[in-house]
Design an enzyme around this catalytic site. Structure first.
Site, PDB file in Angstrom:
ATOM      1  N   GLY A  84     -36.751 -43.915  90.579  1.00 61.75           N
ATOM      2  CA  GLY A  84     -37.373 -42.829  89.830  1.00 61.75           C
ATOM      3  C   GLY A  84     -36.983 -42.869  88.376  1.00 61.75           C
ATOM      4  N   PRO A  85     -37.608 -42.003  87.556  1.00 61.34           N
ATOM      5  CA  PRO A  85     -37.325 -41.992  86.120  1.00 61.34           C
ATOM      6  C   PRO A  85     -35.865 -41.617  85.840  1.00 61.34           C
ATOM      7  CG  PRO A  85     -39.174 -40.547  86.683  1.00 61.34           C
ATOM      8  CD  PRO A  85     -38.579 -40.998  87.963  1.00 61.34           C
ATOM      9  N   PRO A  86     -35.387 -41.870  84.630  1.00 67.97           N
ATOM     10  CA  PRO A  86     -34.004 -41.526  84.305  1.00 67.97           C
ATOM     11  C   PRO A  86     -33.781 -40.013  84.365  1.00 67.97           C
ATOM     12  CG  PRO A  86     -35.003 -42.841  82.555  1.00 67.97           C
ATOM     13  CD  PRO A  86     -36.092 -42.483  83.499  1.00 67.97           C
TER      14      PRO A  86
ATOM     15  N   GLY B 191     -31.431 -37.407  88.787  1.00 69.59           N
ATOM     16  CA  GLY B 191     -30.338 -37.121  89.710  1.00 69.59           C
ATOM     17  C   GLY B 191     -30.030 -38.222  90.710  1.00 69.59           C
TER      18      GLY B 191
ATOM     19  N   THR C  43     -28.018 -40.966  90.363  1.00 69.45           N
ATOM     20  CA  THR C  43     -26.585 -41.218  90.366  1.00 69.45           C
ATOM     21  C   THR C  43     -25.847 -40.052  90.990  1.00 69.45           C
ATOM     22  OG1 THR C  43     -26.971 -42.229  88.235  1.00 69.45           O
ATOM     23  CG2 THR C  43     -24.684 -41.933  88.884  1.00 69.45           C
TER      24      THR C  43
ATOM     25  N   SER D  82     -55.638 -48.645  84.742  1.00 69.28           N
ATOM     26  CA  SER D  82     -55.975 -47.239  84.944  1.00 69.28           C
ATOM     27  C   SER D  82     -56.499 -46.556  83.687  1.00 69.28           C
ATOM     28  CB  SER D  82     -54.767 -46.484  85.494  1.00 69.28           C
ATOM     29  OG  SER D  82     -53.778 -46.385  84.512  1.00 69.28           O
TER      30      SER D  82
ATOM     31  N   LYS E 105     -48.260 -38.800  86.802  1.00 71.20           N
ATOM     32  CA  LYS E 105     -49.258 -38.642  85.745  1.00 71.20           C
ATOM     33  C   LYS E 105     -49.685 -37.183  85.606  1.00 71.20           C
ATOM     34  CE  LYS E 105     -51.278 -43.274  85.961  1.00 71.20           C
ATOM     35  NZ  LYS E 105     -52.404 -44.056  86.503  1.00 71.20           N
TER      36      LYS E 105
HETATM   37  P1  ADP Z   1     -30.197 -40.678  87.073  1.00 75.38           P
HETATM   38  O1  ADP Z   1     -29.113 -41.384  87.779  1.00 75.38           O
HETATM   39  O2  ADP Z   1     -31.408 -40.456  87.938  1.00 75.38           O
HETATM   40  O3  ADP Z   1     -30.593 -41.256  85.771  1.00 75.38           O
HETATM   41  P2  ADP Z   1     -28.292 -38.542  86.853  1.00 75.38           P
HETATM   42  O4  ADP Z   1     -27.845 -38.519  88.262  1.00 75.38           O
HETATM   43  O5  ADP Z   1     -27.400 -39.163  85.854  1.00 75.38           O
HETATM   44  O6  ADP Z   1     -29.717 -39.192  86.754  1.00 75.38           O
HETATM   45  O7  ADP Z   1     -28.652 -37.056  86.442  1.00 75.38           O
HETATM   46  C1  ADP Z   1     -28.530 -36.542  85.138  1.00 75.38           C
HETATM   47  C2  ADP Z   1     -28.010 -35.127  85.170  1.00 75.38           C
HETATM   48  O8  ADP Z   1     -28.958 -34.228  85.729  1.00 75.38           O
HETATM   49  C3  ADP Z   1     -26.776 -34.986  86.007  1.00 75.38           C
HETATM   50  O9  ADP Z   1     -25.892 -34.122  85.351  1.00 75.38           O
HETATM   51  C4  ADP Z   1     -27.277 -34.368  87.290  1.00 75.38           C
HETATM   52  O10 ADP Z   1     -26.281 -33.608  87.921  1.00 75.38           O
HETATM   53  C5  ADP Z   1     -28.419 -33.517  86.809  1.00 75.38           C
HETATM   54  N1  ADP Z   1     -29.467 -33.360  87.826  1.00 75.38           N
HETATM   55  C6  ADP Z   1     -30.523 -34.161  88.008  1.00 75.38           C
HETATM   56  N2  ADP Z   1     -31.297 -33.723  89.016  1.00 75.38           N
HETATM   57  C7  ADP Z   1     -30.713 -32.626  89.506  1.00 75.38           C
HETATM   58  C8  ADP Z   1     -31.052 -31.703  90.558  1.00 75.38           C
HETATM   59  N3  ADP Z   1     -32.126 -31.852  91.326  1.00 75.38           N
HETATM   60  N4  ADP Z   1     -30.224 -30.674  90.778  1.00 75.38           N
HETATM   61  C9  ADP Z   1     -29.126 -30.519  90.003  1.00 75.38           C
HETATM   62  N5  ADP Z   1     -28.756 -31.332  89.002  1.00 75.38           N
HETATM   63  C10 ADP Z   1     -29.546 -32.382  88.733  1.00 75.38           C
END
Ligand code: ADP
Length: 842
Positions: free
Chosen positions: A380-382, A385, A387, A730, A773
């Site tokens: 998924g996009p950066p 959540g 990680t 697209s 999208k």
């Molecule tokens: P990714 O690994 O997808 O790039 P991260 O895990 O680093 O993203 O998430 C970035 C921040 O957003 C973190 O502090 C994370 O705890 C928070 N976050 C992302 N999605 C959620 C969610 N659904 N609920 C609570 N916190 C979230």
């Protein structure tokens, strides 16, 4: 005692706290220093000084744990040895440290500490005469009568006896012999104690013996013990006279006298000696037989090597790593599925599908402990959540967590290490990670597997495959270690922005779990449940000090961020917290009405408690974050014919994409700009062909009034944000709409965005990434979205509020697209009556 006359050491000395060795006067010892104070001493004193005096420092044995140097100064040993630093070598690998070669001069006692930082400086009193180590023998002690004279005589004889047992053809032994006769007798206890094999504890006793008599008494038993040990050894080895040479092994290089004789097989009681302690560590590391065998071999080599040899450090580092690896150390899994569910829910808002799948995965693992399942890969996009979920998984299992960033890794030795023959060789990231976590069953998050590179140095994906394959990974062999390490207990989780660039063989091993971007409403919830409380805590603030209302959060999301995840939202909230933290620290309240909402009680003025929350409203927001970065630009840009809004999918989430067209008189050329891929260029040609074929039906004219759009006309199509490469089919419908608007001079509706592939006959084919999208369109404030009819089923995945906010037009052909997109409809073959059906408010 005391320093009556003669050569004096300075009465203020910087002190080196030695964790590893004891320096005795008259010997030369190598010290490796890496603690903050010792490092400061070297860099600020030894390396900066210019006089001989500045090379004299005090060495104080530090019997405490080295880790404690950071904060308080440990209680110092009272007696130390002043010495001259004769050599300083600095190195940065594996961490910054210096190696000092120090020759001991004389004892001193610490009378008072002058300062503790940046290094320890103390006032000292000299305890030995300095001359005795420097001038040739005067036999001063033997001239005296009494006990001392007798002691010194016995000591001398024992030393001679020891020498007699050693092989004179070895240069060091010959030198020892010469020294024995030329040095004054009173120096012998120190010199001999540092030459024969003694533990640090024993050396410390000799150091502490300030009176000469006591010193002889302490050192004599050590000398005798060495003689006895040697006798025993010779007895057992008599059968093989060659062995005798091995009895003597030279360990430490150095200047005057600075040599030690070691009895190889007699180190059980030697807690101070570092190879011995290393040996013990090797045996306690619980490693498998193969690894143990390698370690034993390396240890043997190490013992024969002088420390000054570069290879010594290499071998030493290797062995240090081997003993540190968690060969059989692991944490115990504590998995309670219900608790896991709660924990995942508590940590993360929304993402139900993902959480459900993760819980299933954990449940299966609990029932069937063998780990041969697929590897989960969150795509998924950066900032959505991924990680963070990985970290929660580790937490629910009670395992250690370690993230291995793979972005940009293009060399297989990054994964699998360099061979040790290679200069600067290192273990790979997997082994390094294991060393860091210290257990063999952590959760490893392989971050950004889609960004693995490839280079001449081998394919990292192939190495990774070996790591992940349950058939192979129980004997993963890092090139640096060169022995197998069992990775089968490690739980791997991967993350990626897109599956498109994950090497297929790797993708095959993984179960892909899509993590889509969030809607505005979900982001607001995430912000208030998680991001704001977290940021408050990180900045040392409380909800009593800072309050961010919901509509402010909404404003941050729409005006200051444009993303699928919540990462920059989190950063913006962090920025607000920082700004507020300054105010709070200054003890000020954010003054005046414009930054405090009406309901706050500013009239109470000074009576108001300092804990009054600072409320961030729109004006405060602008003050802290500056002008909004993003406007709802859609409606503004669509005020000219020849502009249409498309929807694109990128690994960073969905995005809106403008398409612009212009025409000039010319020879029918088509120019495309904006970094387009081949597929996109083909779409543009398709669009023009279809419009040419249908020009009559739609009453399209060119610049000279004819019905062929290209006659006498040059067309330029541009896709702004030219720095980003765009490709994919697209954009077909968008290009057609844009050109139709240009040729007809009619505007495209300003609240419409679209996506869909086209065919030469004007059909609209389905495309991917619909959810992302549509979310992007929703973010940008679009009202109507035109999608291929065959994508209708994808609408079910959309959050209800998004569906409610948007009108969806499901188009099967281009006629329907044009009718829905051009302001006021577009009269086509069947007249303006057959409007596409409006599937509104799904
Ligand atoms: P990714 O690994 O997808 O790039 P991260 O895990 O680093 O993203 O998430 C970035 C921040 O957003 C973190 O502090 C994370 O705890 C928070 N976050 C992302 N999605 C959620 C969610 N659904 N609920 C609570 N916190 C979230």
């Amino acid at each position: 005692m005391g320093s009556s006359g003669g050569i004096q050491i300075p009465n203020r000395l910087p002190l080196l706290l030695s964790h590893e060795g004891v320096l005795l006067p008259g010997s030369t010892v190598r010290f490796s220093v890496d603690s903050p104070r010792n490092m400061q001493l070297v860099s600020q004193r030894l390396l900066k000084g210019t006089s001989l005096k500045s090379t004299i420092i005090g060495v104080i044995p530090n019997t405490r744990d080295p880790g404690q140097d950071i904060d308080d100064l440990p209680a110092l040993h009272k007696i130390g040895t002043a010495g001259v630093a004769v050599q300083v070598v600095g190195s940065n690998w594996p961490k910054p440290h210096y190696t000092l070669l120090i020759t001991g001069l004389c004892r001193f006692s610490v009378t008072s500490l002058l300062k503790e930082r940046p290094f320890v400086l103390a006032e000292v009193e000299q305890l030995d005469k300095l001359e005795q180590y420097m001038t040739p023998s005067t036999h001063s002690v033997s001239a005296e009568d009494g006990e001392l004279g007798e002691l010194s005589q016995r000591f001398y004889q024992a030393a001679v006896q020891l020498l007699g047992m050693l092989d004179m053809s070895v240069p060091v032994v010959a030198k020892f012999r010469r020294l024995l006769d030329s040095l004054p007798r009173e120096t012998l206890p120190d010199v001999v104690a540092s030459m024969i094999r003694t533990s640090n504890k024993e050396k410390l006793q000799v150091l502490d013996a300030v009176s000469l008599e006591e010193r002889f008494k302490k050192a004599l038993p050590l000398l005798n013990k060495q003689i006895e040990g040697l006798k025993l050894l010779q007895k057992t080895r008599k059968i093989n006279p060659d062995n005798e040479k091995r009895v003597l092994s030279v360990r430490k290089g150095g200047v005057f006298p600075g040599r030690q004789f070691n009895l190889e097989d007699e180190d059980e009681d030697e807690d101070g000696d570092d190879t011995a302690s290393l040996e013990r560590k090797v045996h306690n590391a619980n490693m498998p037989d193969a690894a143990l065998k390698v370690c034993r071999k390396e240890l043997k080599r190490l013992k024969k090597m002088p420390q000054s040899m570069p290879e010594y450090a290499l071998t030493r580092n290797y062995l240090d790593l081997m003993v540190e690896l968690p060969w059989s150390k692991s944490t115990k899994d504590c998995l309670d599925i219900r608790a896991a569910r709660t924990l995942l829910d508590n940590d993360h808002y929304a993402m139900d599908k993902l959480k459900k799948r993760v819980v299933e995965y954990l449940a299966v693992r609990q029932l069937k402990t063998s780990l041969k399942g697929p590897i989960l890969c969150f795509v998924g996009p950066p900032g959505v959540g991924k990680t963070s979920v990985g970290r929660s998984v580790a937490r629910t299992l009670g395992r250690e967590f370690h993230r291995i960033a793979l972005g940009g890794v293009c060399d297989q030795s990054d994964i699998r290490g360099h061979r040790r023959t290679y200069v600067g060789s290192m273990p790979g990231r997997i082994i390094n990670g294991l060393k860091t976590v210290g257990v063999n069953n952590p959760v490893f998050l392989l971050d950004e597997v889609d960004k693995l590179g490839k280079s001449l140095q081998g394919d990292p994906a192939a190495a990774l495959l070996e790591v992940l394959d349950p058939e192979q990974n129980h004997s993963f062999t890092d090139h640096y270690l060169n022995v197998a390490f069992d990775l089968s207990q490690v739980l791997f989780i991967a993350t990626a922005n897109t599956t498109a660039t994950i090497p297929p063989a790797l993708l095959d091993r993984m179960e892909v779990l899509q993590v889509p971007g969030y809607t505005q409403e979900e982001k607001v919830e995430i912000a208030h449940r998680h991001l704001i409380p977290n940021q408050l805590e990180q900045h040392g603030l409380t909800p009593q000090q800072l309050h961010i209302p919901q509509d402010t959060t909404q404003a941050i999301i729409s005006s200051y961020t444009r993303e699928a995840g919540v990462r920059s939202l989190e950063r913006k909230i962090g920025a607000i917290c920082r700004a507020v933290a300054v105010k709070v620290a200054e003890g000020q309240r954010l003054a005046k009405t414009n930054t405090v909402t009406e309901n706050s009680t500013q009239h109470k003025d000074k009576a108001a408690p300092p804990e009054m929350p600072i409320v961030i409203d729109h004006i405060a927001l602008k003050d802290i974050l500056g002008q909004p970065l993003f406007e709802l630009e859609v409606s503004e840009r669509l005020t000219l014919p020849g502009v249409a809004l498309g929807l694109a999918w990128t690994p960073l989430g969905g995005e809106i994409m403008f398409v612009e067209a212009s025409r000039t008189e010319g020879e029918g050329q088509l120019t495309l700009t904006g970094q387009l891929g081949d597929v996109m260029k083909e779409s543009a040609h398709l669009a023009i062909s279809w419009l040419r074929a249908n020009a009559k039906t739609y009453q399209i004219t060119n610049m000279v009034g004819g019905s062929d759009p290209l006659e006498g006309t040059d067309i330029h199509l541009h896709f702004p944000a030219g720095a980003v490469t765009k490709d994919g089919p697209s954009a077909g419908v968008t290009i057609v709409t844009c050109l139709a608007s240009l040729f007809s001079g009619r505007l495209v509706r300003s609240d419409v965005a679209m996506t869909g592939e086209i065919t030469l006959r004007g059909l609209v084919l389905p495309v991917g990434g619909i959810k992302d999208k549509v979310l992007a369109a929703h973010r940008a404030g679009v009202r109507r979205v035109i999608l291929p009819k065959r994508n209708e089923k994808d609408l079910e995945e959309l959050p209800a509020n998004v569906r409610a906010d948007l009108d969806f037009v499901m188009a099967a052909n281009l006629d329907e697209v044009l009718n829905a997109s051009i302001d006021g409809g577009f009269p086509g073959p069947s007249g303006s009556l057959t409007h596409s059906q409006l599937t509104s408010k799904l």
